[in-house]
Design an enzyme around this catalytic site. Structure first.
Site, mmCIF file in Angstrom:
data_model
loop_
_atom_site.group_PDB
_atom_site.id
_atom_site.type_symbol
_atom_site.label_atom_id
_atom_site.label_comp_id
_atom_site.label_asym_id
_atom_site.label_seq_id
_atom_site.Cartn_x
_atom_site.Cartn_y
_atom_site.Cartn_z
ATOM 1 N N GLY A 1 2.253 1.274 3.832
ATOM 2 C CA GLY A 1 2.758 0.000 4.328
ATOM 3 C C GLY A 1 2.255 -1.199 3.552
ATOM 4 O O GLY A 1 1.983 -1.107 2.357
ATOM 5 N N ASP B 1 9.539 -4.177 -5.633
ATOM 6 C CA ASP B 1 10.501 -5.251 -5.909
ATOM 7 C C ASP B 1 11.549 -5.332 -4.799
ATOM 8 O O ASP B 1 12.009 -6.416 -4.455
ATOM 9 C CB ASP B 1 11.206 -4.989 -7.249
ATOM 10 C CG ASP B 1 10.199 -4.699 -8.339
ATOM 11 O OD1 ASP B 1 9.311 -5.535 -8.541
ATOM 12 O OD2 ASP B 1 10.283 -3.624 -8.952
ATOM 13 N N ARG C 1 0.836 -1.207 0.000
ATOM 14 C CA ARG C 1 0.000 0.000 0.000
ATOM 15 C C ARG C 1 0.864 1.247 0.000
ATOM 16 O O ARG C 1 0.531 2.254 0.615
ATOM 17 C CB ARG C 1 -0.942 -0.045 1.202
ATOM 18 C CG ARG C 1 -1.793 -1.336 1.233
ATOM 19 C CD ARG C 1 -2.691 -1.402 2.438
ATOM 20 N NE ARG C 1 -3.601 -0.285 2.449
ATOM 21 C CZ ARG C 1 -3.818 0.488 3.522
ATOM 22 N NH1 ARG C 1 -3.196 0.254 4.645
ATOM 23 N NH2 ARG C 1 -4.655 1.498 3.460
ATOM 24 N N GLY C 2 2.021 1.180 -0.711
ATOM 25 C CA GLY C 2 2.888 2.354 -0.865
ATOM 26 C C GLY C 2 3.272 2.938 0.480
ATOM 27 O O GLY C 2 3.681 2.212 1.386
ATOM 28 N N GLU C 3 3.087 4.251 0.626
ATOM 29 C CA GLU C 3 3.527 4.905 1.869
ATOM 30 C C GLU C 3 2.693 4.491 3.083
ATOM 31 O O GLU C 3 3.010 4.842 4.215
ATOM 32 C CB GLU C 3 3.483 6.429 1.715
ATOM 33 C CG GLU C 3 2.092 6.970 1.506
ATOM 34 C CD GLU C 3 2.058 8.501 1.470
ATOM 35 O OE1 GLU C 3 2.606 9.135 2.380
ATOM 36 O OE2 GLU C 3 1.467 9.045 0.512
#
Ligand code: AMP
Length: 311
Positions: A212, A240, A208-210
Site C-alpha cells: 500500500g 505512475d 510500498r508496493g503490495e
C-alpha cells in the site's frame, strides 16, 4: 453542482520497455512514467502530455492515448530517433526489481517545451525524468495550483542537488519506501517523511508496493493498504498510475483539503491495482468511472471497521 475537472499536465518518460516477471516476459511493452500517469488520470480530468519519442514508437499506443482524450500536442517526435528504452526484471517478490538496461536515446537531447496553451495548467505532475528537465518545466509553468513530483533511486544517487532544487518547489512528492530512506538518510519511514517535508513538499506519499501507501500531509498521517489481488501480471507503472489516479481525482474535484487528499490516495490505489493486472497499460485501457467507483467502494469496505472500547 456540475463537476468541471481542471486539466492536468504530465511531463515524463514515454518508453518502450522489456519486462521479465517470474511468470512471463514481454518485449516492446509500451511504458514510460508519463504514459501510465496519463492513462490513469484520463478517467478523471483532461490530460496534457509533454514528452519525446522516436519515430519507432508504436502508432497504436498514440491512438490509445488519443482515445483517452490525452492531448499530445506537447509530445515531440524526433525523426530517425529511437524512443527511450528500459528493461527490468522482477524478483519472485514483485516488490523488488532490477533495472537491466536503460537507453536514454531521444531523451539525451530532450528539451521539454510547454506549448503556450499548456503553461497555465493548474495541476502539474513532473513524472520520473532527470531533475534538470523537471526544473526546466517548472520554469515554464505559470502559477500551478498543485505540483506533484515523482523520482527514483538513480536521480537521488547522481543528481541530488538538482533534485533538491526541484523539491523546494513541489507540493506533493511520491516515492517508494527505499527511495525515501535513501533520500533522507533515515532508517525509519516516519522520520524519513518528516525530513523530506523539511526539504519542501508538504505532502509526501510513500509507496510500498503490495503493502500500500502512506500519506504524510502536514502533521497528519493516512495509511492505505493495496487491494489484495490474486494475480499480479506486471507491476511496471504502478507508481505512475497511482499518481495519475491521485492527481486526476484532485483535478476533478478541485479541492485540496485533507479529506480529499485521503480519497485521492484510494483512487490512486485503485488505478494502480488495475495497472498491475495487465502488461503495459492494458489493465487500465478500457475502464469506466462506474467500475473505478465500484473498486473504490470495495476498498472502503475492505478497510472499514467499527470502533470498539474495552473499558
Ligand atoms: P514505475 O514502475 O512506476 O517505477 O515506472 C516504470 C516506468 O518507468 C517504465 O515504463 C520505464 O520506462 C520508466 N523508467 C524507468 N527508468 C527510467 C528513467 N531513468 N527515467 C525515466 N523513466 C524511467
Amino acid at each position: 453542482m456540475a463537476i468541471v475537472p481542471e486539466p492536468v499536465l504530465v511531463v515524463g518518460s514515454v518508453a518502450v520497455d522489456s519486462i521479465i516477471t517470474p511468470r512471463a516476459t514481454r518485449d516492446e511493452s509500451v511504458g514510460g512514467s508519463a504514459v501510465f500517469f496519463a492513462m490513469a488520470a484520463s478517467y478523471f480530468a483532461p490530460v496534457r502530455l509533454v514528452g519525446v519519442v522516436g519515430d519507432d514508437f508504436p502508432q497504436g499506443a498514440l491512438d490509445d492515448l488519443a482515445r483517452h482524450q490525452v492531448d499530445l500536442v506537447g509530445l515531440q517526435t524526433v525523426p530517425g530517433g529511437k524512443t527511450f528504452r528500459w528493461k527490468g526484471r522482477y524478483h519472485e517478490n514483485m516488490n523488488h526489481r532490477d533495472t537491466l538496461e536503460t537507453h536514454l536515446n531521444v531523451f539525451e537531447s530532450f528539451e521539454p517545451k510547454l506549448p503556450a496553451a499548456y503553461r497555465d495548467t493548474p495541476f502539474l505532475f513532473l513524472a520520473n525524468i532527470q531533475p534538470t528537465l523537471q526544473l526546466d518545466v517548472l520554469e515554464q509553468a505559470k502559477g500551478p495550483r498543485l505540483v506533484g513530483l515523482d523520482t527514483m533511486n538513480l536521480w537521488i544517487e547522481i543528481a541530488r542537488e538538482d533534485l533538491a532544487r526541484v523539491l523546494a518547489r513541489v507540493d506533493v512528492l511520491t516515492l517508494n519506501d527505499e527511495e525515501a530512506l535513501q533520500l533522507s538518510g533515515e532508517h525509519n519511514l516516519v522520520r524519513a517523511a518528516r525530513a523530506i517535508q523539511a526539504l519542501g513538499p508538504k505532502n509526501v506519499v510513500i509507496k510500498r508496493g503490495e503493502y500500500g501507501a502512506v500519506l504524510f500531509h502536514g502533521d497528519d498521517v493516512f495509511v492505505t493498504p493495496a487491494l489484495p489481488l490474486d494475480e499480479v501480471t506486471d507491476p511496471t507503472g504502478a507508481g505512475d498510475s497511482f499518481a495519475g489516479g491521485f492527481m486526476g481525482y484532485l483535478a476533478r474535484i478541485g479541492d485540496l483539503s485533507g479529506e480529499h487528499l485521503r480519497r485521492a490516495m484510494i483512487y490512486g490505489t485503485v488505478l494502480a491495482s488495475y495497472c498491475v493486472e495487465g502488461f503495459s497499460y492494458e489493465g487500465m485501457d478500457r475502464l469506466t468511472l462506474d467500475a473505478i467507483q465500484q473498486r473504490f467502494d470495495r476498498f472502503a469496505s475492505l478497510t472499514d471497521f467499527s470502533r470498539a472500547s474495552l473499558v
